[in-house]
Design a protein around this motif. Sequence first.
Motif, PDB file in Angstrom:
ATOM      1  N   MET A 184       0.852  -1.169   0.000  1.00 21.69           N
ATOM      2  CA  MET A 184       0.000   0.000   0.000  1.00 21.69           C
ATOM      3  C   MET A 184       0.902   1.237   0.000  1.00 21.69           C
ATOM      4  O   MET A 184       1.869   1.311   0.734  1.00 21.69           O
ATOM      5  N   THR A 185       0.562   2.208  -0.810  1.00 22.53           N
ATOM      6  CA  THR A 185       1.402   3.396  -0.914  1.00 22.53           C
ATOM      7  C   THR A 185       1.116   4.369   0.227  1.00 22.53           C
ATOM      8  O   THR A 185       0.072   4.310   0.874  1.00 22.53           O
ATOM      9  N   TRP A 186       2.063   5.272   0.450  1.00 23.24           N
ATOM     10  CA  TRP A 186       1.900   6.261   1.508  1.00 23.24           C
ATOM     11  C   TRP A 186       0.739   7.193   1.222  1.00 23.24           C
ATOM     12  O   TRP A 186       0.072   7.671   2.135  1.00 23.24           O
ATOM     13  N   THR A 187       0.469   7.445  -0.048  1.00 25.09           N
ATOM     14  CA  THR A 187      -0.654   8.312  -0.400  1.00 25.09           C
ATOM     15  C   THR A 187      -1.966   7.692   0.063  1.00 25.09           C
ATOM     16  O   THR A 187      -2.820   8.373   0.638  1.00 25.09           O
ATOM     17  N   ALA A 188      -2.123   6.402  -0.165  1.00 14.90           N
ATOM     18  CA  ALA A 188      -3.347   5.719   0.257  1.00 14.90           C
ATOM     19  C   ALA A 188      -3.460   5.693   1.779  1.00 14.90           C
ATOM     20  O   ALA A 188      -4.548   5.909   2.331  1.00 14.90           O
ATOM     21  N   VAL A 189      -2.354   5.448   2.458  1.00 11.89           N
ATOM     22  CA  VAL A 189      -2.375   5.419   3.923  1.00 11.89           C
ATOM     23  C   VAL A 189      -2.767   6.784   4.477  1.00 11.89           C
ATOM     24  O   VAL A 189      -3.610   6.896   5.381  1.00 11.89           O
ATOM     25  N   LEU A 190      -2.171   7.839   3.934  1.00 12.02           N
ATOM     26  CA  LEU A 190      -2.488   9.187   4.401  1.00 12.02           C
ATOM     27  C   LEU A 190      -3.929   9.571   4.077  1.00 12.02           C
ATOM     28  O   LEU A 190      -4.598  10.228   4.888  1.00 12.02           O
ATOM     29  N   ALA A 191      -4.422   9.171   2.909  1.00  9.21           N
ATOM     30  CA  ALA A 191      -5.808   9.470   2.545  1.00  9.21           C
ATOM     31  C   ALA A 191      -6.783   8.749   3.476  1.00  9.21           C
ATOM     32  O   ALA A 191      -7.778   9.335   3.923  1.00  9.21           O
ATOM     33  N   LEU A 192      -6.512   7.494   3.795  1.00 11.93           N
ATOM     34  CA  LEU A 192      -7.379   6.756   4.718  1.00 11.93           C
ATOM     35  C   LEU A 192      -7.310   7.347   6.128  1.00 11.93           C
ATOM     36  O   LEU A 192      -8.336   7.436   6.814  1.00 11.93           O
ATOM     37  N   ALA A 193      -6.134   7.763   6.554  1.00 12.36           N
ATOM     38  CA  ALA A 193      -5.999   8.381   7.876  1.00 12.36           C
ATOM     39  C   ALA A 193      -6.773   9.688   7.942  1.00 12.36           C
ATOM     40  O   ALA A 193      -7.485   9.960   8.914  1.00 12.36           O
ATOM     41  N   ALA A 194      -6.661  10.512   6.900  1.00 11.42           N
ATOM     42  CA  ALA A 194      -7.386  11.786   6.871  1.00 11.42           C
ATOM     43  C   ALA A 194      -8.892  11.549   6.838  1.00 11.42           C
ATOM     44  O   ALA A 194      -9.654  12.239   7.536  1.00 11.42           O
ATOM     45  N   GLY A 195      -9.335  10.577   6.049  1.00 10.23           N
ATOM     46  CA  GLY A 195     -10.769  10.263   5.985  1.00 10.23           C
ATOM     47  C   GLY A 195     -11.306   9.784   7.327  1.00 10.23           C
ATOM     48  O   GLY A 195     -12.384  10.203   7.760  1.00 10.23           O
ATOM     49  N   THR A 196     -10.555   8.943   8.012  1.00 12.18           N
ATOM     50  CA  THR A 196     -10.972   8.465   9.326  1.00 12.18           C
ATOM     51  C   THR A 196     -11.052   9.612  10.322  1.00 12.18           C
ATOM     52  O   THR A 196     -12.020   9.731  11.085  1.00 12.18           O
ATOM     53  N   TYR A 197     -10.053  10.472  10.296  1.00 11.10           N
ATOM     54  CA  TYR A 197     -10.048  11.615  11.200  1.00 11.10           C
ATOM     55  C   TYR A 197     -11.243  12.527  10.938  1.00 11.10           C
ATOM     56  O   TYR A 197     -11.923  12.969  11.872  1.00 11.10           O
ATOM     57  N   LEU A 198     -11.531  12.809   9.668  1.00  8.86           N
ATOM     58  CA  LEU A 198     -12.646  13.691   9.327  1.00  8.86           C
ATOM     59  C   LEU A 198     -13.994  13.076   9.711  1.00  8.86           C
ATOM     60  O   LEU A 198     -14.899  13.788  10.155  1.00  8.86           O
ATOM     61  N   LEU A 199     -14.144  11.768   9.545  1.00  6.42           N
ATOM     62  CA  LEU A 199     -15.395  11.120   9.958  1.00  6.42           C
ATOM     63  C   LEU A 199     -15.594  11.230  11.465  1.00  6.42           C
ATOM     64  O   LEU A 199     -16.693  11.520  11.947  1.00  6.42           O
ATOM     65  N   ARG A 200     -14.530  11.020  12.219  1.00 12.29           N
ATOM     66  CA  ARG A 200     -14.639  11.132  13.678  1.00 12.29           C
ATOM     67  C   ARG A 200     -14.904  12.574  14.105  1.00 12.29           C
ATOM     68  O   ARG A 200     -15.701  12.827  14.999  1.00 12.29           O
ATOM     69  N   LEU A 201     -14.239  13.509  13.469  1.00 16.30           N
ATOM     70  CA  LEU A 201     -14.452  14.914  13.774  1.00 16.30           C
ATOM     71  C   LEU A 201     -15.873  15.341  13.414  1.00 16.30           C
ATOM     72  O   LEU A 201     -16.513  16.093  14.153  1.00 16.30           O
ATOM     73  N   GLY A 202     -16.381  14.830  12.297  1.00 17.88           N
ATOM     74  CA  GLY A 202     -17.758  15.138  11.890  1.00 17.88           C
ATOM     75  C   GLY A 202     -18.768  14.672  12.920  1.00 17.88           C
ATOM     76  O   GLY A 202     -19.754  15.367  13.203  1.00 17.88           O
ATOM     77  N   GLY A 203     -18.550  13.526  13.509  1.00 22.09           N
ATOM     78  CA  GLY A 203     -19.447  13.035  14.545  1.00 22.09           C
ATOM     79  C   GLY A 203     -19.482  13.947  15.751  1.00 22.09           C
ATOM     80  O   GLY A 203     -20.536  14.205  16.337  1.00 22.09           O
ATOM     81  N   ILE A 204     -18.327  14.454  16.129  1.00 20.33           N
ATOM     82  CA  ILE A 204     -18.252  15.353  17.290  1.00 20.33           C
ATOM     83  C   ILE A 204     -18.919  16.698  16.971  1.00 20.33           C
ATOM     84  O   ILE A 204     -19.684  17.231  17.767  1.00 20.33           O
ATOM     85  N   LEU A 205     -18.628  17.234  15.792  1.00 16.63           N
ATOM     86  CA  LEU A 205     -19.147  18.558  15.439  1.00 16.63           C
ATOM     87  C   LEU A 205     -20.649  18.549  15.146  1.00 16.63           C
ATOM     88  O   LEU A 205     -21.331  19.547  15.372  1.00 16.63           O
TER      89      LEU A 205
END
Length: 102
Positions: free
Chosen positions: A1-22
């Motif tokens: 898995m490339t670093w781009t995919a890892v970073l994109a999945l990490a950012a997506g996970t973070y945004l989903l969690r942040l969206g739940g809080i907000l």
Amino acid sequence: MTWTAVLALAAGTYLLRLGGILLRDRVTMPERLDRLVDLGATALLVGLVATAALTESGGFAGWARPAGVLVGGLAAWRKVPFVLVVILAAGTTAGLRFVGVE
């Protein structure tokens, strides 16, 4: 898995969690949907426990591990302190394996 995919999945996970809080106070769910979400979380937890307790390397894990999980579950249900729950579950599994039950 490339670093781009890892970073994109990490950012997506973070945004989903942040969206739940907000959005927690801004979005309301009907009572029936709220109940279904609770049931879905319970079903997911039961599925994870069953998979971990019953399988190993794609096959049946043997009888000792499910017996230990059952004893631990009963102890937790009876509101035994968590450390004792873990000791009872591990002790049951170890004891059964010691006497030859796999």
